[in-house]
Write an enzyme that holds these catalytic residues in place. Structure first.
Site, PDB file in Angstrom:
ATOM      1  N   GLU A   1      -1.551   6.066  -9.009  1.00  0.00           N
ATOM      2  CA  GLU A   1      -2.532   7.027  -8.473  1.00  0.00           C
ATOM      3  C   GLU A   1      -2.412   8.366  -9.177  1.00  0.00           C
ATOM      4  O   GLU A   1      -1.319   8.873  -9.424  1.00  0.00           O
ATOM      5  CB  GLU A   1      -2.352   7.210  -6.958  1.00  0.00           C
ATOM      6  CG  GLU A   1      -3.331   8.247  -6.376  1.00  0.00           C
ATOM      7  CD  GLU A   1      -3.458   8.221  -4.843  1.00  0.00           C
ATOM      8  OE1 GLU A   1      -3.118   7.203  -4.230  1.00  0.00           O
ATOM      9  OE2 GLU A   1      -3.909   9.234  -4.290  1.00  0.00           O
TER      10      GLU A   1
ATOM     11  N   ASN B   1     -10.281   0.480  -0.352  1.00  0.00           N
ATOM     12  CA  ASN B   1      -9.281   0.383   0.727  1.00  0.00           C
ATOM     13  C   ASN B   1      -9.875   0.750   2.081  1.00  0.00           C
ATOM     14  O   ASN B   1     -10.470   1.831   2.241  1.00  0.00           O
ATOM     15  CB  ASN B   1      -8.143   1.371   0.457  1.00  0.00           C
ATOM     16  CG  ASN B   1      -7.189   0.879  -0.591  1.00  0.00           C
ATOM     17  OD1 ASN B   1      -7.500  -0.053  -1.343  1.00  0.00           O
ATOM     18  ND2 ASN B   1      -6.010   1.482  -0.651  1.00  0.00           N
TER      19      ASN B   1
ATOM     20  N   ASP C   1       0.850  -1.195   0.000  1.00  0.00           N
ATOM     21  CA  ASP C   1       0.000   0.000   0.000  1.00  0.00           C
ATOM     22  C   ASP C   1       0.891   1.252   0.000  1.00  0.00           C
ATOM     23  O   ASP C   1       1.821   1.351   0.812  1.00  0.00           O
ATOM     24  CB  ASP C   1      -0.864  -0.050   1.277  1.00  0.00           C
ATOM     25  CG  ASP C   1      -1.972   0.980   1.284  1.00  0.00           C
ATOM     26  OD1 ASP C   1      -2.428   1.379   0.202  1.00  0.00           O
ATOM     27  OD2 ASP C   1      -2.401   1.366   2.397  1.00  0.00           O
ATOM     28  N   HIS C   2       0.629   2.182  -0.879  1.00  0.00           N
ATOM     29  CA  HIS C   2       1.344   3.465  -0.914  1.00  0.00           C
ATOM     30  C   HIS C   2       2.874   3.339  -0.969  1.00  0.00           C
ATOM     31  O   HIS C   2       3.576   3.995  -0.185  1.00  0.00           O
ATOM     32  CB  HIS C   2       0.962   4.345   0.289  1.00  0.00           C
ATOM     33  CG  HIS C   2      -0.453   4.817   0.248  1.00  0.00           C
ATOM     34  ND1 HIS C   2      -0.896   5.794  -0.605  1.00  0.00           N
ATOM     35  CD2 HIS C   2      -1.543   4.420   0.955  1.00  0.00           C
ATOM     36  CE1 HIS C   2      -2.192   5.990  -0.430  1.00  0.00           C
ATOM     37  NE2 HIS C   2      -2.616   5.165   0.502  1.00  0.00           N
TER      38      HIS C   2
ATOM     39  N   HIS D   1      -9.137   4.825  -2.392  1.00  0.00           N
ATOM     40  CA  HIS D   1      -8.450   4.870  -1.094  1.00  0.00           C
ATOM     41  C   HIS D   1      -9.335   5.646  -0.128  1.00  0.00           C
ATOM     42  O   HIS D   1     -10.321   6.270  -0.520  1.00  0.00           O
ATOM     43  CB  HIS D   1      -7.100   5.584  -1.249  1.00  0.00           C
ATOM     44  CG  HIS D   1      -6.043   4.697  -1.801  1.00  0.00           C
ATOM     45  ND1 HIS D   1      -4.979   4.276  -1.063  1.00  0.00           N
ATOM     46  CD2 HIS D   1      -5.913   4.135  -3.026  1.00  0.00           C
ATOM     47  CE1 HIS D   1      -4.229   3.487  -1.808  1.00  0.00           C
ATOM     48  NE2 HIS D   1      -4.770   3.390  -3.017  1.00  0.00           N
TER      49      HIS D   1
ATOM     50  N   HIS E   1      -7.992   9.930   3.723  1.00  0.00           N
ATOM     51  CA  HIS E   1      -7.466   8.981   4.704  1.00  0.00           C
ATOM     52  C   HIS E   1      -7.810   9.397   6.138  1.00  0.00           C
ATOM     53  O   HIS E   1      -7.924  10.579   6.428  1.00  0.00           O
ATOM     54  CB  HIS E   1      -5.947   8.884   4.557  1.00  0.00           C
ATOM     55  CG  HIS E   1      -5.523   8.173   3.306  1.00  0.00           C
ATOM     56  ND1 HIS E   1      -4.960   8.814   2.237  1.00  0.00           N
ATOM     57  CD2 HIS E   1      -5.610   6.871   2.960  1.00  0.00           C
ATOM     58  CE1 HIS E   1      -4.699   7.932   1.294  1.00  0.00           C
ATOM     59  NE2 HIS E   1      -5.081   6.745   1.696  1.00  0.00           N
TER      60      HIS E   1
ATOM     61  N   SER F   1     -12.952   4.254   4.358  1.00  0.00           N
ATOM     62  CA  SER F   1     -13.590   3.795   5.595  1.00  0.00           C
ATOM     63  C   SER F   1     -14.864   4.585   5.855  1.00  0.00           C
ATOM     64  O   SER F   1     -14.962   5.764   5.501  1.00  0.00           O
ATOM     65  CB  SER F   1     -12.632   3.969   6.784  1.00  0.00           C
ATOM     66  OG  SER F   1     -11.739   2.878   6.849  1.00  0.00           O
TER      67      SER F   1
ATOM     68  N   ASP G   1      -8.825   0.815   6.199  1.00  0.00           N
ATOM     69  CA  ASP G   1      -7.890   0.662   7.307  1.00  0.00           C
ATOM     70  C   ASP G   1      -8.480   1.260   8.591  1.00  0.00           C
ATOM     71  O   ASP G   1      -8.595   0.590   9.613  1.00  0.00           O
ATOM     72  CB  ASP G   1      -6.556   1.343   6.953  1.00  0.00           C
ATOM     73  CG  ASP G   1      -5.497   1.105   8.026  1.00  0.00           C
ATOM     74  OD1 ASP G   1      -5.772   0.359   8.980  1.00  0.00           O
ATOM     75  OD2 ASP G   1      -4.397   1.666   7.925  1.00  0.00           O
TER      76      ASP G   1
HETATM   77  P1  13P Z   1      -9.043   4.777   5.438  1.00  0.00           P
HETATM   78  O1  13P Z   1      -8.221   5.667   6.314  1.00  0.00           O
HETATM   79  O2  13P Z   1     -10.287   5.461   4.988  1.00  0.00           O
HETATM   80  O3  13P Z   1      -9.316   3.443   6.039  1.00  0.00           O
HETATM   81  O4  13P Z   1      -8.178   4.512   4.109  1.00  0.00           O
HETATM   82  C1  13P Z   1      -7.272   3.443   4.031  1.00  0.00           C
HETATM   83  C2  13P Z   1      -6.431   3.506   2.797  1.00  0.00           C
HETATM   84  O5  13P Z   1      -6.692   4.208   1.837  1.00  0.00           O
HETATM   85  C3  13P Z   1      -5.233   2.645   2.778  1.00  0.00           C
HETATM   86  O6  13P Z   1      -4.488   2.853   1.634  1.00  0.00           O
HETATM   87  O1  G3H Z   2      -3.424   4.875   3.578  1.00  0.00           O
HETATM   88  C1  G3H Z   2      -2.864   4.639   4.627  1.00  0.00           C
HETATM   89  C2  G3H Z   2      -3.207   3.503   5.490  1.00  0.00           C
HETATM   90  O2  G3H Z   2      -4.238   3.834   6.370  1.00  0.00           O
HETATM   91  C3  G3H Z   2      -1.983   3.000   6.198  1.00  0.00           C
HETATM   92  O3  G3H Z   2      -1.706   3.726   7.333  1.00  0.00           O
HETATM   93  O4  G3H Z   2       0.721   4.104   7.048  1.00  0.00           O
HETATM   94  O5  G3H Z   2      -0.345   4.367   9.296  1.00  0.00           O
HETATM   95  O6  G3H Z   2      -0.054   2.109   8.281  1.00  0.00           O
HETATM   96  P1  G3H Z   2      -0.254   3.574   8.046  1.00  0.00           P
HETATM   97 ZN    ZN Z   3      -4.600   4.889   0.911  1.00  0.00          ZN
END
Ligand code: 13P
Ligand code: G3H
Ligand code: ZN
Length: 317
Positions: free
Chosen positions: A140, A262, A83-84, A219, A186, A222, A264
């Site tokens: 992206e 996505n 991811d990212h 992305h 996010h 949530s 998280d």
């Molecule tokens: P959320 O913070 O909305 O869960 O997004 C997660 C995300 O985009 C991880 O790449």
């Molecule tokens: O897009 C980001 C995800 O929520 C991951 O978060 O980098 O804190 O693990 P993190």
């Molecule tokens: Zn993301």
């Protein structure tokens, strides 16, 4: 079934109008909660690892946890995705470690620089002769607001994806899927109180008109379930005004070109709510297996709900 890339997952999801959940994993209970739900509901799933997760858990542990999940649930397709990824090097390292899919996030670069690094990753990931397998790559275009990995994009710096750029980007880079910015962000604070949460489905429509049949990624998707926020706040937490994307809008996006959603923050609030409540209910408990059992159960319940009611991926394995 061994680890799969996202190619066939997305082809089927696009055709049948649903999306695959891409859930961030950081420890064993999260991997277990997600895959128990997906396994029981016969749903494909993407387990994704951020740079922060790699730093926290050590990528080898996460890779082996995912391998254990694959052994436990051989009936469902599971992809392991970076991811990212913010550089060619981190993408290469994950590919060399056996990930089946990576994201190169060049969204903070200018258009030409983004194309350059994304193409470099695609050339490496798609070289089946050299790698022995095809690793899918997500790029992206557009900038989401919010916090990811200590990078805080302020609301005023966020930028919707410009549909005029998407065809050229996909053609010149060779990416397999494209993350776009249509109003998601996010973190757990996506909208201000009183603000009407709204996704720009018109931009999604225009992007998919320019890229027919091409998988789009959301992305920051949530929904920040209010029942968990309430439990957190009633049990010593402080998450005032935590607001997410309404699930009916995500369902709409999943029926259209969005093939990967996505999630998280929702896992984080589900897990935190369980632990806070557990400690309040049982101040004498100090065995992690007690409170982490509740945390894992909440994760499983949340993911099952997403699969059935938001993504539409139940029985699509
Ligand atoms: P959320 O913070 O909305 O869960 O997004 C997660 C995300 O985009 C991880 O790449
Ligand atoms: O897009 C980001 C995800 O929520 C991951 O978060 O980098 O804190 O693990 P993190
Ligand atoms: Zn993301």
């Amino acid at each position: 079934m061994p680890l799969v890339n996202t190619k066939e997952m997305f082809e089927k999801a696009y055709k049948e109008g649903y999306a695959i959940g891409a859930f961030n994993v950081n420890n064993m209970e999260i991997v277990q909660g997600i895959t128990e739900a997906a396994g029981e509901l016969n749903s494909p799933v993407i387990l994704q690892v951020s740079a922060g997760a790699r730093k926290y858990a050590n990528p080898k542990y996460l890779k082996h946890l995912v391998e254990a999940a694959i052994e436990n649930y051989p009936n469902i397709p599971i992809a392991l995705h970076l991811d990212h990824g913010d550089s060619f090097e981190i993408c290469k390292s994950c590919i060399d470690d056996g990930f089946s899919s990576v994201m190169i996030d060049g969204s903070k670069l200018d258009f030409e620089e983004n194309i350059k690094v994304t193409k470099m990753v695609c050339d490496y990931a798609h070289d089946v002769k050299a790698r022995g397998r095809y690793i899918t790559v997500e790029g992206e275009l557009g900038k989401l607001a919010g916090i990811e990995d200590a990078v805080n994009v302020k609301d005023e710096d966020a930028q919707f994806t410009n549909p005029d750029e998407v065809e050229e980007f996909v053609k010149r880079t060779g990416v397999d899927s494209l993350a776009i910015a249509i109003g998601t962000s996010h973190g757990a604070y996506k909208f201000k109180p009183g603000q009407k949460p709204r996704l720009r489905l018109d931009i999604l429509e225009e992007v998919s008109r320019r890229l027919p049949g091409f998988p789009i990624v959301l992305h920051g998707a949530s929904s920040v379930p209010q029942e968990f926020v309430k439990i957190i706040n009633e049990n010593g937490g402080a998450m005032p005004n935590a607001i997410g994307i309404p699930e009916d809008q995500l369902r709409e996006a999943a029926k259209r070109a969005v093939c990967k959603i996505n999630i998280d923050s929702d896992l984080r609030v589900a897990l935190t709510a369980a632990i806070r409540k557990h400690f309040n209910d049982h101040p004498d408990h100090f065995d992690p297996r007690q409170y982490l059992t509740d945390a894992r159960a909440n994760i499983k319940e949340l993911v099952a709900h997403k699969i059935k009611d938001v993504l539409g991926s139940e029985n699509k394995a």
